[in-house]
Design a protein around this motif. Sequence first.
Motif, PDB file in Angstrom:
ATOM      1  N   LEU A  74      65.455 -80.039 -50.290  1.00  0.00           N
ATOM      2  CA  LEU A  74      65.115 -81.278 -49.598  1.00  0.00           C
ATOM      3  C   LEU A  74      65.449 -82.491 -50.442  1.00  0.00           C
ATOM      4  N   SER A  75      65.309 -82.374 -51.788  1.00  0.00           N
ATOM      5  CA  SER A  75      65.613 -83.558 -52.590  1.00  0.00           C
ATOM      6  C   SER A  75      66.466 -83.228 -53.814  1.00  0.00           C
ATOM      7  N   LYS A  76      65.900 -82.426 -54.751  1.00  0.00           N
ATOM      8  CA  LYS A  76      66.575 -82.207 -56.042  1.00  0.00           C
ATOM      9  C   LYS A  76      67.899 -81.485 -55.905  1.00  0.00           C
ATOM     10  N   ASN A  77      67.961 -80.520 -54.990  1.00  0.00           N
ATOM     11  CA  ASN A  77      69.201 -79.765 -54.789  1.00  0.00           C
ATOM     12  C   ASN A  77      69.779 -80.038 -53.417  1.00  0.00           C
ATOM     13  N   ASN A  78      69.600 -81.263 -52.927  1.00  0.00           N
ATOM     14  CA  ASN A  78      70.052 -81.550 -51.566  1.00  0.00           C
ATOM     15  C   ASN A  78      71.536 -81.217 -51.391  1.00  0.00           C
ATOM     16  N   PRO A  79      71.865 -80.441 -50.341  1.00  0.00           N
ATOM     17  CA  PRO A  79      73.258 -80.027 -50.190  1.00  0.00           C
ATOM     18  C   PRO A  79      74.207 -81.201 -49.986  1.00  0.00           C
ATOM     19  N   VAL A  80      73.766 -82.265 -49.295  1.00  0.00           N
ATOM     20  CA  VAL A  80      74.717 -83.329 -48.967  1.00  0.00           C
ATOM     21  C   VAL A  80      74.885 -84.313 -50.120  1.00  0.00           C
ATOM     22  N   ILE A  81      73.778 -84.864 -50.614  1.00  0.00           N
ATOM     23  CA  ILE A  81      73.945 -85.966 -51.561  1.00  0.00           C
ATOM     24  C   ILE A  81      73.952 -85.516 -53.019  1.00  0.00           C
ATOM     25  N   VAL A  82      73.583 -84.261 -53.319  1.00  0.00           N
ATOM     26  CA  VAL A  82      73.662 -83.814 -54.712  1.00  0.00           C
ATOM     27  C   VAL A  82      74.799 -82.812 -54.905  1.00  0.00           C
ATOM     28  N   LEU A  83      74.853 -81.785 -54.039  1.00  0.00           N
ATOM     29  CA  LEU A  83      75.902 -80.779 -54.202  1.00  0.00           C
ATOM     30  C   LEU A  83      77.202 -81.161 -53.499  1.00  0.00           C
ATOM     31  N   VAL A  84      77.196 -82.249 -52.725  1.00  0.00           N
ATOM     32  CA  VAL A  84      78.387 -82.722 -51.989  1.00  0.00           C
ATOM     33  C   VAL A  84      78.967 -81.633 -51.087  1.00  0.00           C
ATOM     34  N   LEU A  85      78.128 -81.009 -50.286  1.00  0.00           N
ATOM     35  CA  LEU A  85      78.617 -79.999 -49.336  1.00  0.00           C
ATOM     36  C   LEU A  85      78.365 -80.477 -47.913  1.00  0.00           C
ATOM     37  N   GLY A  86      79.265 -80.120 -47.024  1.00  0.00           N
ATOM     38  CA  GLY A  86      79.022 -80.364 -45.604  1.00  0.00           C
ATOM     39  C   GLY A  86      79.029 -81.815 -45.183  1.00  0.00           C
ATOM     40  N   ILE A  87      79.844 -82.629 -45.843  1.00  0.00           N
ATOM     41  CA  ILE A  87      79.839 -84.042 -45.511  1.00  0.00           C
ATOM     42  C   ILE A  87      80.608 -84.320 -44.225  1.00  0.00           C
ATOM     43  N   CYS A  88      81.643 -83.528 -43.993  1.00  0.00           N
ATOM     44  CA  CYS A  88      82.529 -83.795 -42.862  1.00  0.00           C
ATOM     45  C   CYS A  88      81.732 -84.034 -41.595  1.00  0.00           C
ATOM     46  N   SER A  89      80.962 -83.012 -41.203  1.00  0.00           N
ATOM     47  CA  SER A  89      80.272 -83.144 -39.935  1.00  0.00           C
ATOM     48  C   SER A  89      79.050 -84.024 -40.073  1.00  0.00           C
ATOM     49  N   ALA A  90      78.538 -84.177 -41.300  1.00  0.00           N
ATOM     50  CA  ALA A  90      77.323 -84.966 -41.466  1.00  0.00           C
ATOM     51  C   ALA A  90      77.536 -86.388 -40.997  1.00  0.00           C
ATOM     52  N   LEU A  91      78.736 -86.916 -41.204  1.00  0.00           N
ATOM     53  CA  LEU A  91      78.939 -88.328 -40.931  1.00  0.00           C
ATOM     54  C   LEU A  91      79.314 -88.594 -39.483  1.00  0.00           C
ATOM     55  N   ALA A  92      80.090 -87.686 -38.901  1.00  0.00           N
ATOM     56  CA  ALA A  92      80.683 -87.989 -37.613  1.00  0.00           C
ATOM     57  C   ALA A  92      79.662 -88.027 -36.489  1.00  0.00           C
ATOM     58  N   VAL A  93      78.550 -87.317 -36.625  1.00  0.00           N
ATOM     59  CA  VAL A  93      77.615 -87.217 -35.504  1.00  0.00           C
ATOM     60  C   VAL A  93      76.441 -88.173 -35.641  1.00  0.00           C
ATOM     61  N   THR A  94      76.516 -89.103 -36.615  1.00  0.00           N
ATOM     62  CA  THR A  94      75.319 -89.888 -36.906  1.00  0.00           C
ATOM     63  C   THR A  94      75.299 -91.266 -36.266  1.00  0.00           C
ATOM     64  N   ALA A  95      76.156 -91.534 -35.276  1.00  0.00           N
ATOM     65  CA  ALA A  95      76.090 -92.858 -34.646  1.00  0.00           C
ATOM     66  C   ALA A  95      74.797 -93.008 -33.857  1.00  0.00           C
ATOM     67  N   GLN A  96      74.231 -91.880 -33.390  1.00  0.00           N
ATOM     68  CA  GLN A  96      72.954 -91.910 -32.679  1.00  0.00           C
ATOM     69  C   GLN A  96      72.049 -90.816 -33.220  1.00  0.00           C
ATOM     70  N   LEU A  97      70.746 -90.986 -32.992  1.00  0.00           N
ATOM     71  CA  LEU A  97      69.782 -90.060 -33.585  1.00  0.00           C
ATOM     72  C   LEU A  97      69.799 -88.687 -32.910  1.00  0.00           C
ATOM     73  N   LYS A  98      69.955 -88.687 -31.575  1.00  0.00           N
ATOM     74  CA  LYS A  98      69.791 -87.429 -30.849  1.00  0.00           C
ATOM     75  C   LYS A  98      70.855 -86.387 -31.225  1.00  0.00           C
ATOM     76  N   PRO A  99      72.159 -86.724 -31.145  1.00  0.00           N
ATOM     77  CA  PRO A  99      73.137 -85.722 -31.578  1.00  0.00           C
ATOM     78  C   PRO A  99      72.957 -85.309 -33.034  1.00  0.00           C
ATOM     79  N   ALA A 100      72.508 -86.249 -33.880  1.00  0.00           N
ATOM     80  CA  ALA A 100      72.296 -85.905 -35.291  1.00  0.00           C
ATOM     81  C   ALA A 100      71.225 -84.834 -35.411  1.00  0.00           C
ATOM     82  N   LEU A 101      70.118 -84.980 -34.647  1.00  0.00           N
ATOM     83  CA  LEU A 101      69.045 -83.985 -34.687  1.00  0.00           C
ATOM     84  C   LEU A 101      69.551 -82.628 -34.201  1.00  0.00           C
TER      85      LEU A 101
END
Lengths: 204, 206
Positions: free
Chosen positions: B13-40
């Motif tokens: 959740l924080s110390k080993n966060n996959p996105v902002i610490v390990l830099v994994l899975g960024i591709c899809s993380a960004l594209a679906v975040t224009a709205q909250l519902k698809p992101a969830l």
Amino acid sequence: METFNLFIKSIFVDNMIFAYFLGMCSYLAVSKTVKTSTGLGIAVTFVLLITVPVNYLLDTYVLREGALTWLNESFASVDLSFLSFILFIAIIASMVQIVEMVVERFAPALYAQLGIFLPLIAVNCAILGASLFMQQRNFANVGQATVYGLGSGLGWMMAIVALAAVREHLKYNKIPAPLKGLGIAFILTGLMGMAFMGFMGIKF
Amino acid sequence: MSPERKDILFGPLSKNNPVIVLVLGICSALAVTAQLKPALVMGVSVTVVVAFSNVIISLLRNTIPSRIRIIVQLVVVAALVIIVEQILKAYAYEVWGQLSVYIGLIITNCILMGRLEAFALGNGPFDSFLDGIGNGLGYTAILVIVAFFRELLGSGALLGFHIIPQSFYDAGYMNNGLMIMPPMALVVVGCIIWVHRSMNKDLQEK
């Protein structure tokens, strides 16, 4: 003319990195020096150039609804498109394997330079993403699909080389400690993306 | 639950966060975040796929020949993603349309390959399941934070409901259209990394 338009569009407007965020993982991990990023860019372009047309043929003659009619008229209502993910990724993984063997056999110097990046291309989102976009856009013929694959690859390569060039110079700048490395790379990519938004709507 | 298991579950959740610490899975993380519902929805889908693929690979880990393990992993993940896609198409058609190709791109999401390679191949099924859930939640957390700011500032709404009162607009407040454009997702993630690393000094790069 339409094909040329598609080519320009896939490089600048629908850029894999700036517009769709595909292939970000290797983009951020590898873009530390211009030399390695050029090598990876060439490899990605090459794999895209092969996999997009192959997947186009697979989609047109096997997966789409009614695609199997060349085999038998009674298959007109068969729709296998739910299988596309698994078949596309299988094609991509095996193509990468073949490309790896060919490069190793005929260009050992390039092979040594690319090293670990070649097999990792199989799980680069940009490769599968291009095939899925190709499926969504219903290109008219295999030539358009090939041009789209080539253009996407070149766009990706341009983005990674540009970021690597900027990052090489960043070493000499004063950046707030928490932003160093990853943070500033994100913000830089965002700024470059804003610049690329200027290409929107261009037509030839 | 033992402390080690708790660490496996909550570490990402924080110390080993996959996105902002390990830099994994960024591709899809960004594209679906224009709205909250698809992101969830995307976050939940990825959590389900990571958890179950971790379990399956962990059960198979002694029988997979290591030379072809990447292809085996891809096939397992692709099969799970197809199931998730068909479920979304059946029960949440609108969100399925919004996510479009990004559901398929869960297959090549680096979180999956990263967790399968780094964790599931060397640990038992239950630990792998917890690891998958933890990493999925860590991924969802970042998606939700990014989508929260982008939807709130970009269209003045959350989950489709207008939050910013009309009187603000009457007084001259404007939605920031740039927040909905792709580049701002990158800048927002950059800012999250900035805040996160200011709080965790040991993660800062030299």
